[in-house]
Scaffold this active site. Structure first.
Site, PDB file in Angstrom:
ATOM      1  N   ASP A   1      42.689  59.864  45.659  1.00 55.47           N
ATOM      2  CA  ASP A   1      43.356  61.149  45.486  1.00 55.47           C
ATOM      3  C   ASP A   1      42.967  62.110  46.618  1.00 55.47           C
ATOM      4  OD1 ASP A   1      44.904  62.979  43.749  1.00 55.47           O
ATOM      5  OD2 ASP A   1      42.986  64.046  43.701  1.00 55.47           O
TER       6      ASP A   1
ATOM      7  N   LYS B   1      45.220  63.827  49.833  1.00 52.94           N
ATOM      8  CA  LYS B   1      45.242  65.254  50.198  1.00 52.94           C
ATOM      9  C   LYS B   1      44.946  65.425  51.685  1.00 52.94           C
ATOM     10  CE  LYS B   1      43.711  66.664  45.631  1.00 52.94           C
ATOM     11  NZ  LYS B   1      42.541  66.996  44.820  1.00 52.94           N
TER      12      LYS B   1
END
Ligand code: ADP
Ligand code: ASP
Ligand code: MG
Length: 818
Positions: free
Chosen positions: A681, A685
């Site tokens: 995750d 980003k």
């Protein structure tokens, strides 16, 4: 010194009359007289007129008379103390007795002269004003004044013309040494030189206020009515009408001439020369600023026109014939004939061929017009130079008005194409020579539609309405809808933004609103459960497209790849997308570019601030730096709120697995916590930031130095994952203890530099900017050409449903609305 005027709508009810107290007390200046002009109680003039017509036609008028009489008694009893009631009850009684006699004679003679009619309808103000005076006397010093003592007119009883010379003298003389009380003056009524009662035309109380205002050089005339000022159109007919803060005298004149009932058009004449401002205010909402009518408009608003008004019950008289061509004096004869017959011409158009003239008049006048024209042009008609006048009935005139129409091309084109598009036939058109208005004659049955479509075409409401379709009702989706519900009133009132939820879907069910009634953001969960149908993403998307609502925004609060698959289709259908779903921007680079491209091509927005750092302004900051010409040298960041939370709370006795579980419970983690802990995750980003910085880079190129043991990474389910974490507790504890011994903190840090992205666990000491980070905070530091010595840092909570939903919300209101 001010003049206040309260219309029938203000003094039509006990509730309304009681509102006057506050307004008058507020407006009354110390040591100064205050002049208050009042109309009859709402509906009284109409009822009196109806009684008169009934008497004239020998119909029973008693019932209607009794009704008005009783309304007056009722008001007296409700607003006055018993001690003050008697004299007024008597006043009403004696006047109604007199009226009954008068109406009986009308019935008897079968004749209703304008003089008698005027006397009858003038009664309303003669009763309302003494009653209001008595009411005012219960809390201040008030005195009644019958305007018939002061306003002198000619003997055109129903629309009398004022003799300003005598009237002004009278008013000034009377007002010279007045005590500083409140004077309640009858609106609408006046008297001729023989002291016979005359009236100033329907709606004429406004005129009374203007006559007094101009004569006394008032600083302001306030017209108190039942709407928040002059609006872009009659709010009873146009649902999107809104209040105008300023209007010029000319605009107000044109709008009211063409039917805006808010102010009686002649009222503007005496005040214009003296430049006395008029404000239109709402008795039922006295705090609202209403509309100020003055010499010029203070603000330049965006709309090309200022307002729309309309006149109904119009007839169009067409005078056609070759005999008119070049005939000198034809128009003079025509207009003097009509003027002699007292016909009010609302609109005139002449074809450039001079072959025809069309006149807009009221339906009522049409028989008379036909007759006088036939008489006047008998010779020409018999010689076949003119056709007998033809009349079209049941028409309406719509007029668009605005100062900005002058010198602006294409307005009439837009007006007529709008009407054409909606299949509204135009019988005649006219443009005022001042270029302040364009009017169109249309069939009365099309009026409501015409007003609304013209309003929408020219006067977009200052309220931006978004129609939203929400997919995903997990932590973020639910919180997002809750925030919308909580903020909706505030958004409309303070920011002029209205959000209508048109569709909601999750993986199980979907709900679409019917017939323009948006989904209630309070009860949506219940509605989705009870009324929702089986979810089918494809058909949901099809509905979003079919609804084709203006400012449609698709909100993706999922982490689903399947949903992202529809973005292209949505953009292609001019639908904006706001998403917290990172998949769209962190899959392959070509897709990332393509989506951006398409959104741009279709002029829609694609906003995803929450892809990085939840609600923190990270993408925006990065873009602002780039747009302003800065260059990114390095980005260092902690962008996993979950891992921050986990590392910050992995102290003491709690096991690593327990902390992770807690983070999931708090809604910090991705739906699958493995996506956080395996660094994926976070990597997405970092990847998105790199791409925003124009790096052509793929997820596979991000170097993740994992700190989870292989067995944890390879867990085949979430539960298995937790089990593995428990098994490896000593492994995590070793990290924890080492950091504690060295007085350091564990941090998962992303570094973007030299076309490389790394995500790795580091132990940072107390000198490091990332050492002091609490809870689930994110931190990002941009080292740029401009921010080289001291990097630009953004820090704050970067995970959790509340901040993410707020970020989605913020993106939604950034969508460029039409
Ligand atoms: P009053 O009794 O206060 O004189 P009127 O009934 O004469 O009130 O005028 C107010 C009414 O005018 C409003 O209730 C509204 O329905 C109507 N109206 C027509 N056009 C407009 C407009 N453009 N803006 C505001 N009100 C309008
Ligand atoms: N009472 C009068 C009317 O109804 C005057 C007014 O209300 O302005 O026309
Ligand atoms: Mg009025």
């Amino acid at each position: 010194m001010k003049i206040l005027k309260f219309g029938g709508t203000s003094v039509g009810s006990i509730k309304g009359i009681k509102k006057l107290k506050l307004i008058v007390e507020r407006e009354k200046e110390d040591h100064q007289a205050l002049f208050v002009v009042c109309s009859s109680f709402a509906g009284t003039t109409n009822a009196l007129l109806e009684a008169a017509e009934k008497a004239w036609h020998q119909l029973d008028f008693h019932e209607i008379l009794e009704e008005i009489e009783h309304r007056h008694y009722e008001i007296i009893r409700e607003i006055l103390p018993i001690s003050a009631q008697n004299s007024l009850l008597m006043l009403v009684k004696s006047n109604f007795n007199m009226l009954e006699d008068l109406l009986s004679s009308v019935a008897h003679l079968g004749e209703l002269s304008d003089r008698a009619k005027s006397k009858i309808i003038a009664l309303g103000e003669q009763l309302s004003c003494p009653i209001i005076t008595a009411y005012f006397n219960t809390f201040l010093q008030a005195e009644f004044k019958d305007a018939r003592d002061l306003i002198v007119t000619n003997s055109n009883y129903l629309k009398a013309e004022v003799d300003f010379e005598i009237t002004n003298q009278n008013i000034q003389q009377w007002a010279k040494d007045l005590a500083p009380k409140v004077y309640i003056i009858t609106g609408f009524i006046a008297a001729d030189l023989q002291h016979t009662t005359t009236t100033l035309g329907r709606g004429g109380s406004d005129y009374t206020a203007a006559i007094f205002g101009a004569s006394l050089n008032a600083s302001e005339i306030q017209i108190w009515t039942d709407v928040n000022g002059f609006m872009t159109a009659d709010p009873r007919r146009v649902k999107n009408a809104y209040s105008l803060e300023y209007l010029s005298y000319e605009e107000a004149m044109e709008l009211s001439y063409f039917g805006a009932k808010v102010i009686y058009p002649p009222s503007l004449v005496p005040v214009v020369a003296k430049k006395i401002p008029i404000s239109i205010r709402n008795t039922f909402d006295p705090e609202h600023v209403g509309t100020k009518i003055y010499t010029h408009r203070k603000v330049q608003d965006k709309a090309l026109i200022t307002g729309i008004s309309s006149v109904d019950k119009v007839a169009l008289v067409n005078i056609v014939g070759g005999g008119m061509v070049g005939l000198k004096g034809f128009s003079a004869r025509l207009f003097s004939t009509l003027s002699r017959a007292n016909i009010n011409i609302i609109l005139i158009t002449q074809a450039s061929s001079e072959h025809s003239i069309s006149l807009g008049i009221s339906n009522e006048d049409s028989a008379k017009v036909q007759q006088v024209l036939r008489e006047e042009f008998q010779v020409e008609i018999e010689a076949k130079k003119l056709h007998p006048p033809q009349v079209l009935y049941d028409l309406s005139i719509v007029a668009i008005v605005g100062e900005r129409m002058k010198n602006t091309k294409g307005i009439s084109g837009k007006l007529f194409s709008t009407l054409g598009k909606h299949h509204i036939n135009v019988a005649a058109i006219a443009q005022g020579s001042s270029e302040l208005n364009i009017s169109a004659v249309i069939s009365e049955k099309d009026l409501s539609k015409a007003l609304n479509v013209i309003h929408d075409a020219f006067l977009l409401s200052p309220i931006k309405t978004y129609h939203i379709f929400c997919v995903g009702t997990g932590n973020i989706g639910r919180e997002f809808l809750r925030q919308i519900h909580q903020e909706s009133k505030n958004l409309i009132e303070k920011h002029k933004i209205e959000i209508k939820v048109v569709g909601i879907a999750n993986t199980r069910k979907m709900l679409l609103s019917q017939e323009e009634v948006p989904i209630d953001t309070f009860t949506w969960e219940e509605m989705l459960a009870n009324e929702g149908i089986l979810a089918d993403l494809q058909s949901f998307i099809q509905s979003v497209k079919n609804y084709a609502l203006p400012n449609s925004v698709f909100i993706d609060n999922t982490s689903s790849k399947k949903v992202v698959g529809y973005y292209e289709d949505l953009f292609g259908n001019n639908i904006s997308v706001v998403t917290c779903n990172k998949i769209s921007n962190s899959e392959n680079y070509a897709q990332y570019l393509q989506l951006k491209h398409l959104a741009e091509k279709h002029s829609v927005n694609f906003l995803y601030e929450t892809n990085v750092g939840a609600g923190l302004p990270i993408i925006k900051t990065l873009n602002d730096l780039l747009i302003s010409g800065d260059e990114i040298l390095k980005i260092e960041a902690i962008l996993s709120g979950t891992i921050s939370y986990i590392f910050n709370n992995y102290t003491g006795d709690t096991t690593f697995a327990e902390v992770v579980r807690k983070a999931q419970e708090l809604g910090f983690t991705e739906p699958d916590p493995r996506d956080d802990l395996n660094g994926l995750d976070f990597s997405r980003k970092m990847l998105i930031l790199a791409r925003e910085n124009a790096w052509n880079i793929e997820l596979s190129q991000v170097e993740i130095k994992n700190f989870l043991p292989e067995a944890c990474l390879n867990a085949h389910s979430v539960e298995d994952f937790y089990a593995q974490l428990e098994i490896y507790e000593s492994y995590f504890a070793a990290y924890k203890n080492k950091a504690a011994q060295e007085n350091k903190k564990l941090r998962l840090i992303g570094i973007l530099e030299n076309y490389q992205i790394k995500v790795e666990v580091r132990m940072v000491d107390s000198d490091h900017a990332f050492y002091n980070l609490s809870g689930s905070d994110n931190i990002i530091s941009f080292t740029t050409t401009r921010y080289k010595d001291t990097p630009l840092v953004v820090k704050g909570p970067g995970a959790g449903a509340a901040v993410t939903a707020a970020g989605v919300f913020a993106d939604l209101v950034r969508v460029t609305a039409l």
